[in-house]
Structure formats: C-alpha cells, structure tokens
Design an enzyme around this catalytic site. Structure first.
Site, PDB file in Angstrom:
ATOM      1  CG  HIS A  24      -4.957  -2.891   2.332  1.00 23.20           C
ATOM      2  ND1 HIS A  24      -3.976  -3.335   1.243  1.00 23.20           N
ATOM      3  CD2 HIS A  24      -6.014  -3.335   2.119  1.00 23.20           C
ATOM      4  CE1 HIS A  24      -4.819  -3.749   0.404  1.00 23.20           C
ATOM      5  NE2 HIS A  24      -6.040  -3.983   0.973  1.00 23.20           N
ATOM      6  CG  ASP A  55       4.505   1.251   5.610  1.00 23.30           C
ATOM      7  OD1 ASP A  55       3.005   0.997   5.296  1.00 23.30           O
ATOM      8  OD2 ASP A  55       5.029   1.758   5.125  1.00 23.30           O
TER       9      ASP A  55
HETATM   10  C1  GDG Z   1      -1.048   1.091   2.190  1.00 23.59           C
HETATM   11  C2  GDG Z   1      -0.327   0.531   3.557  1.00 23.59           C
HETATM   12  C3  GDG Z   1       0.543  -1.544   2.233  1.00 23.59           C
HETATM   13  C4  GDG Z   1       3.898   6.437  -4.240  1.00 23.59           C
HETATM   14  N1  GDG Z   1       4.218   7.783  -4.799  1.00 23.59           N
HETATM   15  C5  GDG Z   1       3.892   7.712  -5.894  1.00 23.59           C
HETATM   16  C6  GDG Z   1       3.335   6.715  -6.373  1.00 23.59           C
HETATM   17  N2  GDG Z   1       3.479   5.852  -5.373  1.00 23.59           N
HETATM   18  C7  GDG Z   1       3.030   4.471  -5.045  1.00 23.59           C
HETATM   19  C8  GDG Z   1       4.185   3.663  -5.045  1.00 23.59           C
HETATM   20  C9  GDG Z   1       3.349   2.281  -4.413  1.00 23.59           C
HETATM   21  C10 GDG Z   1       2.217   2.915  -3.331  1.00 23.59           C
HETATM   22  O1  GDG Z   1       1.912   4.185  -3.918  1.00 23.59           O
HETATM   23  C11 GDG Z   1       2.330   3.220  -2.021  1.00 23.59           C
HETATM   24  O2  GDG Z   1       2.329   1.858  -1.445  1.00 23.59           O
HETATM   25  P1  GDG Z   1       2.686   1.821  -0.016  1.00 23.59           P
HETATM   26  O3  GDG Z   1       2.551   0.113   0.411  1.00 23.59           O
HETATM   27  O4  GDG Z   1       4.151   2.292   0.047  1.00 23.59           O
HETATM   28  O5  GDG Z   1       1.886   2.521   1.129  1.00 23.59           O
HETATM   29  P2  GDG Z   1       0.284   3.065   1.144  1.00 23.59           P
HETATM   30  O6  GDG Z   1       0.000   4.085   0.318  1.00 23.59           O
HETATM   31  O7  GDG Z   1       0.400   3.618   2.516  1.00 23.59           O
HETATM   32  O8  GDG Z   1      -0.388   1.874   1.438  1.00 23.59           O
HETATM   33  C12 GDG Z   1       0.895  -0.293   3.120  1.00 23.59           C
HETATM   34  C13 GDG Z   1      -0.210  -0.999   1.262  1.00 23.59           C
HETATM   35  O9  GDG Z   1      -1.453  -0.149   1.542  1.00 23.59           O
HETATM   36  C14 GDG Z   1      -0.757  -2.142   0.472  1.00 23.59           C
HETATM   37  O10 GDG Z   1      -1.492  -3.172   1.140  1.00 23.59           O
HETATM   38  O11 GDG Z   1       1.635  -1.913   1.696  1.00 23.59           O
HETATM   39  O12 GDG Z   1       1.602  -0.687   4.164  1.00 23.59           O
HETATM   40  O13 GDG Z   1      -0.163   1.759   4.258  1.00 23.59           O
HETATM   41  O14 GDG Z   1       2.979   1.652  -5.191  1.00 23.59           O
HETATM   42  O15 GDG Z   1       4.726   3.179  -5.912  1.00 23.59           O
HETATM   43  N3  GDG Z   1       2.983   6.150  -7.318  1.00 23.59           N
HETATM   44  C15 GDG Z   1       3.019   7.129  -8.717  1.00 23.59           C
HETATM   45  N4  GDG Z   1       3.597   8.241  -8.401  1.00 23.59           N
HETATM   46  C16 GDG Z   1       4.124   8.703  -7.083  1.00 23.59           C
HETATM   47  O16 GDG Z   1       4.456   9.847  -6.953  1.00 23.59           O
HETATM   48  N5  GDG Z   1       2.661   6.753  -9.913  1.00 23.59           N
END
Ligand code: GDG
Length: 453
Positions: free
Chosen positions: A153, A357
């Site tokens: 990821h 990322d």
């Molecule tokens: C890894 C990789 C890759 C965030 N704050 C809250 C909340 N979130 C949710 C977001 C989104 C998720 O968490 C974050 O996803 P990201 O993709 O931005 O980042 P990582 O957690 O670092 O994920 C990344 C991912 O895996 C998938 O393959 O895209 O590059 O690092 O869904 O909405 N959700 C809630 N409250 C919050 O305060 N409910």
C-alpha cells in the site's frame, strides 16, 4: 470459485476509524466473501497456539495475538520505525536495531505456522502491506502451494533508501517468493525493478514477468480505489448539523490525514501562512480545517511532528486571527466517516499534499463527495501515487510554499465552468478505477501464473 484469503496486520474491529487499507479491503471482501486474517489489536501475555475465530462480519475473520515484546519489535520497531520511514524516503528517521528485524522475522514465521493449517489447496492468498513481507517465504517453507500475492500500500523506495536498511537485499528476496507483487503506481514498479537489479539477481522477460533470485514472479501496478458511489451518497446524505456552521461567508479548505510525517501537514500550514501574508484581501474569507487523528504515538518521530504541527497552527492563528475568525482549525481526533463526507462536500478546496504517499484515498474521497453542479478544487501533491491518474487536479510540489500558496489562490478564484470540467474528468477516474476494479485487477493478475521463460 476458489476462496479468497486476505492477511493484513490489523483486522477491522471496533468503532475506530480505519486507515486506507482497512477501508479498501473491507469493501473488497464484503463483495467476494472469504477469510480475513489479522491482529486483534491487543497485546497478550501468552499468544494462543492457533488463530482465533471472530464471527459477526459478512466474511470469516480469524485473529493472531502478539505479546508486548513482539508488538514492540515487529510492529512498532521493524515495520514502523524502519520500513515505513525507508519506504517514504526518510532514512533519517529510521531507528535500526537488529532485535527489531529478528522479532519481525519470528512473528511472520509464527503467523505462517498458524495460517498454514487453515488453508485449502485451491485458496488464493492475498497478503497486504509492509508488515508481512516474509510471509510467502514462510508459507512456502511449510509446503503451501496455493498462489500467493502481495499488495504493497505504500510507495516502493529507490535503491539509495532501500540500501539504508541493514537487510535491503533480503527485502528483495522476500518479495521474490510471491507469485505477484502489486504496487500502487508505475513509478513504484520502476523503483522495484531498479532495486531488484542492483540488490538482487533480476531477469526481466517483459509484460511484468520476472525472474528474481532464480524465482519466477509477476509485478504489476494496481492503483487502489474507493467505493465511489457509496462515498458520494454518504456526502449527499450527510446530516446538515455535521456541517461547519460558523463559516460566515468564508470558503472552507480541508485537509484530512493521519498525523504522519509523510503527509506534509507542516508544509501545508507554511503555505497557508504564505497565502495570508501575500493576500490581505483573503483574511476572514478562507477557513482551513485540518483533521489529523493521532497515529503511532509511541514513536518519537510522531511526537515531533505533533509538536511541530501544533506549534505552527498556534503561531499562524496568533499572527492572523481576528475576534471573528480563526484561520486554522486543527482537530487532533478522528471524526465519524459520514461527518467527513459532508465536510468534504462543503469544502471549496481539498488539500492533499503528502511528501510521499502510496496512493492517498483522501484525494479520491474528496472528488467523490463533490456536488456535480458546484464542485470544489483538489490540490494534489505530485508525490502521491494518486497524481499518476488525477492530472486534472492542481498538481503541486508540497516542498514549495509559494507554489502551493499560488495554487490555493488559483483554486479560490477558479470559475465554475473550469471547476466542473476538471471535476468531471477526475470523477470519471474515481468511478471507473474504484475499489472493485482494483481488487479484480489484482486477483486476475494473481490467477495468471508466471510462465517460466
Ligand atoms: C495507506 C497508504 C494508501 C482519516 N482521518 C479520518 C478518517 N480517515 C480515513 C480517510 C481515508 C483513510 O483514513 C486514509 O487513507 P490514505 O490513503 O489517505 O492514507 P493511509 O492511512 O496512510 O493509507 C496510502 C492507502 O494505504 C490505501 O492503499 O492510499 O498511500 O499510506 O479513507 O478518510 N476516517 C474517519 N475519521 C477520521 O478522522 N472516519
């Protein structure tokens, strides 16, 4: 149809907000059914000998335990204080210790011993992320013959960063034991090939078929997506009381990130400061909401980024706030998913500015949440995997505060026709390359066994 077995570090349990991996995998498994194996999330004194079944989900779930010592070495140590910084280009934040690596290897070997008896001959095994890199090697040692794929990821590092690990060559060897390694973006595939070439023994037969250290495997770029329809509906239906009520004529700019040093939050704050210094006319006209729930708080690099973020927010607010306006609202707590969806829809600008990322699902969620008649503008770092397919966003270099401040001003003044034109193209990508497309793409590549050349 053979059964899908997913293995990841964490199982989706309890009300805690999910990171990107859990959000995506939950939708994939709800669709196909199957078994999800992962850590239960609590340390135990003596781990149980076998996996523990956890009923109550639309798919089977089975958990493994970790002792405090295992958690410290495998999860907090090797995975999060060595692999995570290295794979995000931050070798300077690495805390390399031989005992971390030893525990990481031992925990992976134990997960394999507990998983092997649960596997059927015709299962397809889908391993997730950097916590479990040696799992295929361990399962093969135990005689498992089913196809095993890994989806990473996070970004794949360049050879300089990977070489900063004490065992960079071993990482390549671990990956060579998978039938398929799926990566988020084309740039990651190129980095993998370069690392395999320089740190291992690579023969490349084209079309993603490789022989690495004498073993045949495939490599593929499989960009992860979201459930766009579900997210768009959540944004449309978000309760109005969840919206920001005190905007009083100001436009909302939103950032949503775990408080991680890879996400570029301080850089974003400095760019906002630059914008306010250059444009007095925007004072009281723009409100920046940063939601940054805590993550990995026991690791010192995360304590440092929290201090830096909070210091900057305080300083910028002190410099510019008026009795009617607070420029930055910073929330260091998770919000419910529906509330987030409503806030994205209300925001005129979505700020996604990581320094590195794998993909970044927030970029896709922001687009899915927009009102088609009056959509907002996405500002996106060129270092997010999402930039490879979301070129209609305002693509920026997050290290350059002037460039980022200019993009904020451009987004604020962008005419509605241009906003709609850009959004329609972005939404098309988010809808067509959604989470189902991603899992189908990965699983159909896994079914195609490499042809020995
Ligand atoms: C890894 C990789 C890759 C965030 N704050 C809250 C909340 N979130 C949710 C977001 C989104 C998720 O968490 C974050 O996803 P990201 O993709 O931005 O980042 P990582 O957690 O670092 O994920 C990344 C991912 O895996 C998938 O393959 O895209 O590059 O690092 O869904 O909405 N959700 C809630 N409250 C919050 O305060 N409910």
């Amino acid at each position: 149809m053979s059964r899908l077995v997913c293995v990841s570090n964490r199982l989706p349990l309890g009300p805690n907000p999910a990171g990107g991996l859990v959000v995506a995998l939950k939708s994939a498994l709800t669709e196909t059914g199957g078994l999800w194996v992962g850590y239960r999330g609590e340390v135990t004194e003596t781990p149980s000998d076998s996996l523990i079944d956890l009923p109550g989900a639309p798919f089977e779930r089975a958990a493994f335990d970790l002792t405090q010592e295992e958690f410290d070495g495998y999860y907090r140590g090797y995975a999060n204080s060595e692999l995570w910084p290295i794979f995000h280009g931050r070798a300077d934040l690495c805390d390399i210790r031989p005992e971390h690596l030893e525990t990481y290897r031992a925990v992976n070997a134990r997960i394999a011993r507990q998983l092997a008896p649960r596997l059927r001959r015709d299962d397809r095994i889908w391993v997730h992320d950097f916590h479990l890199l040696p799992l295929a090697q361990e399962l093969r040692r135990l005689g498992v013959e089913a196809p095993i794929g890994l989806f990473l990821h996070i970004p794949f590092p360049d050879v300089h960063n990977l070489s900063a690990l004490s065992n960079g060559a071993e990482v390549i060897d671990w990956l060579s034991r998978y039938d398929l390694v799926g990566l988020q973006a084309d740039r990651d595939v190129l980095s993998f090939l370069d690392c395999a070439w320089q740190l291992g023994n690579l023969e490349d037969f084209g079309k993603g078929r490789l022989k690495v250290n004498g073993r045949h495997m495939r490599i593929a770029s499989c960009p992860i997506g979201i459930d766009a329809e579900e997210f768009a509906a959540a944004a449309r239906d978000a309760p109005r009381e969840d919206r920001l009520r005190s905007l009083t004529g100001a436009e909302l700019m939103i950032g949503v990130d775990r408080l991680d040093y890879s996400k570029g939050i301080p850089q974003r704050f400095r760019a906002f400061q630059e914008l306010l210094e250059q444009h007095e006319d925007l004072h009281e006209k723009i409100a920046f909401l940063q939601i940054a729930p805590p993550t990995r708080e026991a690791i010192s690099a995360y304590q440092v980024i929290r201090e830096e973020t909070e210091h900057l927010a305080g300083r910028i607010n002190g410099q510019f706030a008026t009795i009617n306006w607070t420029p930055i609202r910073y929330i260091h707590r998770p919000l419910p998913r529906d509330t987030l969806a409503g806030l994205y829809r209300q925001a005129a600008i979505g700020l996604v500015t990581p320094l590195a990322d794998g993909m970044n699902l927030v970029a896709k969620e922001y687009v899915a949440a927009q009102d088609p008649e009056d959509p907002g503008v996405l500002i996106l770092s060129r270092f997010a995997g999402a930039a490879e397919m979301m070129g209609e966003a305002l693509i920026i270099n997050p290290h350059d505060p002037c460039e980022l401040a200019l993009a904020m001003a451009e987004a604020l003044h962008m005419p509605r026709t241009e906003r709609r034109r850009r959004w329609e193209r972005l939404m098309h990508v988010v809808q067509t390359q959604d989470v189902r497309w991603w899992s189908k793409r990965f699983l159909s590549a896994l079914e195609r066994q490499p042809i020995p050349a």
